[in-house]
Design an enzyme around this catalytic site. Structure first.
Site, short mmCIF file in Angstrom:
data_model
loop_
_atom_site.label_atom_id
_atom_site.label_comp_id
_atom_site.label_asym_id
_atom_site.label_seq_id
_atom_site.Cartn_x
_atom_site.Cartn_y
_atom_site.Cartn_z
CE1 TYR A 145 37.82 45.36 30.21
CE2 TYR A 145 37.79 43.00 30.94
CZ TYR A 145 37.25 44.21 30.99
OH TYR A 145 36.82 44.61 32.15
CG ASP A 242 44.97 39.05 31.07
OD1 ASP A 242 44.54 38.21 31.56
OD2 ASP A 242 44.34 40.28 30.76
CE LYS A 270 37.29 35.98 30.86
NZ LYS A 270 36.19 36.63 31.85
#
Length: 452
Positions: A145, A242, A270
């Protein structure tokens, strides 16, 4: 004029009247927990509006590596607020220091730009890759994702009949956008070589979660990551790691430092600000210098809240604490305990299960062998996976009860928390077995990605 809600209406009902579904992100609306209202969070714990306490292993998909409301991060944000707010011109000293710190820590980062979310960072990475190469195609991998934008909003948690086909996670995406993305199997170097043999002259970028944590944890084979680097170098394509999840949480230099494979661009977010809304994009200077933050450069880059002083202060305080205190030593030790102590407990119950992960991340799959690809995950017992977690929530231990979602440990978790996690897991699985399990709804799960 809208009237104020009647006092008799509950908070969840009020939310559903004005917020579609009552929540502000799709995966916050968890079946069976639709009325959950969060009132407070501290350390490894959060409380709902009814005063009930939960030990938190979901951790908002991973940002609070230090724990919720870390006092040092909170103090840094408060101090920044006494001197700065958002001015939207020029640069602050904090932005410079944060970019310098990331460039020092992460092997691929020669230049750094800040965003507000990981999705923005991956969007800009693909845009600049297409601009630099003049090519059309992007490669992603089943189970990974990379955010909400159209080019990568596909093939995350797919139902069995959707694997190997286009599987967008949203309607409203133009078919021609989906057609410009090739979806390959993770940990399949031969598939990568074949894709480049067929399309190498038109592949602008390969984007990958070096560890696909949006489906729990698929650990990468060394040959697979090396093959990505070799094929991108050979064909002049841009390799994007990523590391929104893996960056900082698994090591200050990200997974690229662990693996010894350096991408051309890296996205982060994050955990780098312990939960404050930040993303970062960094990489080769020649690529990063194409962004319009440099006058006259051709690739548009903007964002009103990029480099917000409060967020920058949070990131600097987080990174400082990660460098000065034994955060990784603590969370890795607790993670090792979970991965070592849960399997014999589950085996004693006669349940086919494997416990995997890395460092502070762990996940229990209900299957008989460790998965390497998304295809392997189709054997996971979804009913048991979701059902036991739902029972854990009832006991005040919060692992997100959605299929294939990972769990996280923080600096605030203790050995006593791990003891209780193992005891509660045993009781929850035992109860699930006594009820004959619960039907899993993979069709619902297949529409779900991650959270950025």
């Amino acid at each position: 004029m809208n009237q104020q809600p009647a006092p008799s209406i509950s908070l969840p009902e009020r939310a559903r009247q004005v917020i579609p579904g009552g929540v502000n992100s799709g995966q916050r609306n968890v079946p069976g927990l639709a009325d959950l209202v969060i009132a407070r969070a501290q350390g490894a714990t959060f409380w709902d509006a009814g005063g009930r306490q939960y030990t938190d292993y979901h951790a908002a998909f991973g940002p609070p590596l230090l724990g919720h409301n870390d006092p040092d991060v909170a103090a840094a944000v408060a101090e920044a607020g006494r001197t700065l707010d958002l001015c939207g011109v020029g640069v602050t000293e904090g932005e410079i220091e944060l970019a310098e710190t990331l460039a020092e820590l992460v092997p691929s980062m020669e230049r750094v730009l800040l965003t507000s979310t990981g999705s923005e960072a991956t969007f800009h990475a693909l845009r600049v890759a297409r601009a630099a190469t003049g090519r059309r195609l992007v490669v992603k991998f089943q189970g990974c994702y990379h955010g909400w934008h159209d080019a990568v909003s596909m093939n995350v948690i797919s139902a069995p009949d959707r694997v190997g086909r286009r599987d967008p996670i949203s309607t409203g995406i133009l078919p021609e956008v989906l057609d410009a993305t090739l979806v390959l199997r993770f940990n399949d170097p031969d598939g990568v070589r074949a894709a480049f043999a067929d399309h190498g002259d038109d592949i602008a970028a390969v984007i990958v979660e070096p560890v696909p944590h949006n489906v729990g944890c698929l650990l990468p084979d060394a040959e697979f990551l090396r093959t990505l680097r070799e094929e991108c170098t050979r064909h002049g394509s841009v390799l994007v790691f990523d590391e929104v999840i893996t960056g900082v949480r698994h090591g200050l230099g990200g997974w690229q430092e662990i693996a010894g494979v350096t991408p051309d661009l890296t996205t982060m977010g994050k955990a780098i600000a312990n939960g404050y809304p930040v993303g970062a994009l960094g990489g080769r200077a020649d690529l990063m210098d194409l962004f319009s933050s440099r006058p006259g450069a051709p690739v548009f880059f903007a964002g009103t809240y990029n480099g917000h002083p409060a967020v920058v202060a949070a990131a600097l305080a987080t990174l400082r604490k990660l460098r000065e205190e034994p955060v990784h030593e603590h969370v890795f030790r607790l993670g090792d305990r979970v991965r070592a102590e849960l399997p014999p407990v589950l085996a004693s119950l006669g349940v086919p299960a494997v416990v995997t992960g890395y460092g502070s991340v762990f996940v229990t799959y209900f299957m008989d062998r460790l998965p390497k690809t998304y295809d392997d995950l189709l054997a996971n017992d979804t009913g048991m996976f979701v059902g036991y977690r739902r029972r854990m929530v009832d006991q005040g231990v919060f692992e997100l009860p959605l299929n294939l979602k990972r769990s996280h440990l923080s600096y605030a978790h203790t050995d006593a928390d791990v003891d209780r996690l193992i005891e509660t897991t045993e009781a929850a699985v035992r109860a699930q077995l006594a009820d004959g399990g619960a039907p899993g709804d993979l069709s619902t799960a297949s529409t779900m990605g991650g959270a950025r």
